[in-house]
Design a protein around this motif. Structure first.
Motif, PDB file in Angstrom:
ATOM      1  N   SER A  14       0.805  -1.215   0.000  1.00  0.00           N
ATOM      2  CA  SER A  14       0.000   0.000   0.000  1.00  0.00           C
ATOM      3  C   SER A  14       0.842   1.272   0.000  1.00  0.00           C
ATOM      4  CB  SER A  14      -0.923   0.009   1.220  1.00  0.00           C
ATOM      5  OG  SER A  14      -1.657   1.217   1.260  1.00  0.00           O
ATOM      6  N   SER A  15       0.391   2.229  -0.802  1.00  0.00           N
ATOM      7  CA  SER A  15       1.018   3.563  -0.805  1.00  0.00           C
ATOM      8  C   SER A  15       0.009   4.637  -0.417  1.00  0.00           C
ATOM      9  CB  SER A  15       1.580   3.871  -2.198  1.00  0.00           C
ATOM     10  OG  SER A  15       0.529   3.946  -3.157  1.00  0.00           O
TER      11      SER A  15
ATOM     12  N   VAL B  22      -1.721   6.922 -12.440  1.00  0.00           N
ATOM     13  CA  VAL B  22      -0.748   7.382 -11.452  1.00  0.00           C
ATOM     14  C   VAL B  22       0.335   8.235 -12.113  1.00  0.00           C
ATOM     15  CG1 VAL B  22       0.738   5.331 -11.574  1.00  0.00           C
ATOM     16  CG2 VAL B  22       0.694   6.703  -9.500  1.00  0.00           C
ATOM     17  N   ALA B  23       0.746   7.853 -13.320  1.00  0.00           N
ATOM     18  CA  ALA B  23       1.763   8.647 -14.019  1.00  0.00           C
ATOM     19  C   ALA B  23       1.252  10.062 -14.267  1.00  0.00           C
ATOM     20  CB  ALA B  23       2.138   7.971 -15.335  1.00  0.00           C
ATOM     21  N   THR B  24      -0.041  10.178 -14.583  1.00  0.00           N
ATOM     22  CA  THR B  24      -0.626  11.492 -14.823  1.00  0.00           C
ATOM     23  C   THR B  24      -0.713  12.294 -13.523  1.00  0.00           C
ATOM     24  OG1 THR B  24      -1.953  10.495 -16.585  1.00  0.00           O
ATOM     25  CG2 THR B  24      -2.573  12.707 -15.853  1.00  0.00           C
ATOM     26  N   CYS B  25      -1.118  11.626 -12.456  1.00  0.00           N
ATOM     27  CA  CYS B  25      -1.232  12.320 -11.163  1.00  0.00           C
ATOM     28  C   CYS B  25       0.123  12.850 -10.699  1.00  0.00           C
ATOM     29  CB  CYS B  25      -1.803  11.376 -10.108  1.00  0.00           C
ATOM     30  SG  CYS B  25      -3.521  10.943 -10.380  1.00  0.00           S
ATOM     31  N   ILE B  26       1.157  12.054 -10.866  1.00  0.00           N
ATOM     32  CA  ILE B  26       2.491  12.481 -10.442  1.00  0.00           C
ATOM     33  C   ILE B  26       2.918  13.716 -11.221  1.00  0.00           C
ATOM     34  CG2 ILE B  26       4.938  11.859 -10.389  1.00  0.00           C
ATOM     35  CD1 ILE B  26       3.972   8.922  -9.981  1.00  0.00           C
TER      36      ILE B  26
ATOM     37  N   GLY C 109      17.673  -0.249 -15.135  1.00  0.00           N
ATOM     38  CA  GLY C 109      17.477  -1.629 -15.556  1.00  0.00           C
ATOM     39  C   GLY C 109      16.054  -2.132 -15.467  1.00  0.00           C
ATOM     40  N   LEU C 110      15.066  -1.264 -15.236  1.00  0.00           N
ATOM     41  CA  LEU C 110      13.688  -1.741 -15.196  1.00  0.00           C
ATOM     42  C   LEU C 110      13.229  -2.096 -16.604  1.00  0.00           C
ATOM     43  CD1 LEU C 110      11.779   0.621 -12.736  1.00  0.00           C
ATOM     44  CD2 LEU C 110      12.779  -1.615 -12.294  1.00  0.00           C
ATOM     45  N   PRO C 111      12.594  -3.257 -16.768  1.00  0.00           N
ATOM     46  CA  PRO C 111      12.070  -3.621 -18.085  1.00  0.00           C
ATOM     47  C   PRO C 111      10.785  -2.860 -18.385  1.00  0.00           C
ATOM     48  CG  PRO C 111      11.473  -5.294 -16.487  1.00  0.00           C
ATOM     49  CD  PRO C 111      12.344  -4.315 -15.757  1.00  0.00           C
ATOM     50  N   ARG C 112      10.461  -2.716 -19.658  1.00  0.00           N
ATOM     51  CA  ARG C 112       9.152  -2.197 -20.016  1.00  0.00           C
ATOM     52  C   ARG C 112       8.117  -3.272 -19.690  1.00  0.00           C
ATOM     53  NH1 ARG C 112      10.657   2.810 -20.117  1.00  0.00           N
ATOM     54  NH2 ARG C 112      10.892   3.843 -22.133  1.00  0.00           N
TER      55      ARG C 112
ATOM     56  N   ASN D  44       6.342  -1.600 -13.671  1.00  0.00           N
ATOM     57  CA  ASN D  44       6.851  -2.422 -12.575  1.00  0.00           C
ATOM     58  C   ASN D  44       6.561  -1.701 -11.271  1.00  0.00           C
ATOM     59  OD1 ASN D  44       8.727  -4.514 -14.137  1.00  0.00           O
ATOM     60  ND2 ASN D  44       9.049  -2.487 -15.027  1.00  0.00           N
ATOM     61  N   ARG D  45       6.285  -2.460 -10.225  1.00  0.00           N
ATOM     62  CA  ARG D  45       5.895  -1.851  -8.958  1.00  0.00           C
ATOM     63  C   ARG D  45       7.047  -1.073  -8.316  1.00  0.00           C
ATOM     64  NH1 ARG D  45       1.043  -3.181  -6.464  1.00  0.00           N
ATOM     65  NH2 ARG D  45       0.605  -1.644  -4.849  1.00  0.00           N
TER      66      ARG D  45
END
Length: 488
Positions: free
Chosen positions: A25-26, A112-116, A309-312, A315-316
């Motif tokens: 949870s965040s 979430v990307a939009t909110c950030i 190094g995160l893959p497309r 990812n959490r």
């Protein structure tokens, strides 16, 4: 409840328990983007309705619920994995199953990307405003002390005389570049991912440019996978803030050293005393400003390491990347404001500064320049003056006598055959030395006047650029709420 909604509830129930729920949870950390999520929800629902994907009656119910949820605040949200899920749950609790239509044609990934990005624009604008205040403070000091003599150092050793104003403008110019970097970062934050869904777009006929317009984004991230998964804007913003923090660290260190030497007194509002030594006055707010560079560097390192190094596509890990930029922007913006206040309220000791400006034969370069202007090769002139400085320092020989002896040893003729006494006196005088350095960017009054004029123009242009961006956000807020009001 129809079958699809029943399946959704069963699926959520399956993942609603277990020992790792709190770790996942965040929700608490997401309080910062609570208002952003409501704005994104509203824009998305309006667009869905305009496209005929959600009917007007359902839109009205959802938008009305969002208004109630906003009034209740983040703390009133039901439990959830994050703020996005909690708001959706609260909407469904008020509206019923149709509340779930709010999430049509999107994923939490693009949401979430939009909110950030939505919230970060506001924070970057605050940081930008803080840089303008600091630059104004430095310009004020530069204007007030354009002719206040001061020692200049390299390697912390007396080097050449300068002025307090020249020193202040050196930092104003550095902060101006920090402003430019933050403006550049802002413009890359200012792009909408909404409509990318999980990462592969959606089968619904959405209008991504409409939601971008309602949220005040200047453009849309065209590739859906890039839109949902990229966080380079976090790294760029944190990096720009770290560079600003490094500038602040140098400014704070200079003021701390100057205070130690009696050149400047920091105002009581930016100092404290000792708990045991009653005579102490410690400029410790500046020590904390200096330390913020470490916090910002940690933000850069944390962001970089998390994103490396995160893959497309999604990812959490990304959940752990965002707090680095929040901590960094808060710390650096606050430190910038403190630095501005400490600079503009400081009292400069002109007498002590003038005495220090003469220390260590600081006018030596001017004497070497004078000899070079009279036909002596500069490297030879350098040797003459260096020898004179050594002799004067070692044997206590007056500097004029030491110069005459060194000239006799290195030049074909005596010193007075190259340089008249009046010109030598001027070259040896700190104030005259400063006045002679009238090349572009120098500390001479004429050069300082040109720099102050350029700084004023630069500040005006940056102030307008920041105001324009803030104005676009305000206009989008008004537009969004105006459209929402047609439903609610």
């Amino acid at each position: 409840m129809d079958e699809s909604n029943a399946d959704s509830v069963v699926r959520r129930d399956r993942f609603s328990g277990g020992p790792a729920r709190g770790f996942l949870s965040s929700l608490d950390a997401d309080e910062r983007i609570f208002e952003a999520d409501l704005a994104v929800d509203r824009a998305h629902v309006v667009m869905l309705t305009e496209r005929g994907i959600v009917d007007d009656e359902t839109a009205e119910s959802i938008l009305d619920a969002l208004e109630v949820i906003e009034a209740a605040g983040h703390d009133a949200l039901p439990a959830g994995e994050d703020v996005h899920e909690a708001i959706e749950t609260a909407v469904v609790e008020r509206v019923g199953a149709d509340g779930g239509r709010m999430h049509t044609a999107r994923s939490r990934n693009d949401e979430v990307a939009t909110c950030i990005r939505f919230r970060l624009r506001e924070d970057v604008l605050d940081a930008l405003e803080a840089t303008l205040v600091l630059r104004e403070s430095l310009r004020t000091v530069a204007s007030d002390h354009a002719e206040t003599l001061a020692p200049g150092y390299t390697h912390l050793q007396p080097a050449q005389p300068t002025t307090v104003g020249h020193w202040a403008l050196s930092y104003e110019r550095a902060v101006a570049r920090d402003t430019a970097r933050l403006l550049d970062a802002y413009d890359r934050v200012d792009a909408s991912p909404l409509g990318a869904a999980a990462f592969a777009g959606t089968t619904f006929d959405v209008d991504r440019r409409r939601t971008a317009e309602l949220l005040g984004f200047s453009t849309v991230l065209e590739n859906a996978m890039d839109a949902a998964s990229s966080r380079d804007f976090l790294l760029e913003t944190t990096g720009a803030l770290s560079t600003l923090a490094t500038t602040l660290s140098g400014l704070a260190e200079d003021l701390l050293v100057f205070a130690n030497r009696g050149f400047v007194e920091i105002a009581d509002d930016y100092a404290s005393t000792s708990s045991i030594m009653p005579q102490k006055k410690n400029p410790d707010t500046l020590e904390l400003v200096r330390a913020v560079a470490g916090d910002a560097a940690a933000g850069v390192t944390g962001s970089t390491t998390t994103l490396k190094g995160l893959p497309r596509a999604y990812n959490r890990d990304l959940q752990r990347a965002t707090p680095h930029v929040w901590r960094t922007v808060d710390a650096v913006t606050e430190a910038t404001g403190v630095a501005a206040g400490a600079v503009v309220t400081a009292e400069w000791n002109a007498e002590t500064l003038a005495g220090a400006a003469d220390e260590g034969f600081s006018t030596a370069t001017g004497v070497a320049d004078l000899l070079a202007q009279r036909g002596v090769p500069f490297r030879t002139a350098h040797e003459v003056v260096a020898q004179a400085a050594t002799d004067a320092d070692a044997g206590g020989t007056p500097i004029r006598e030491a110069l005459a002896d060194a000239a006799s040893a290195h030049l074909e003729d005596s010193l007075d055959s190259y340089v008249e006494a009046e010109a030598l006196d001027a070259a040896l005088d700190a104030e005259a030395s400063v006045a002679s350095r009238d090349s572009a960017g120098g500390p001479a009054p004429v050069a300082m006047a040109e720099q102050l004029e350029a700084v004023g123009e630069s500040l005006a242009a940056d102030r307008e650029a920041i105001a324009d961006r803030a104005g676009l956000l305000e206009a989008a807020d008004e537009l969004r709420m105006e459209v929402v009001s047609t439903y609610v």
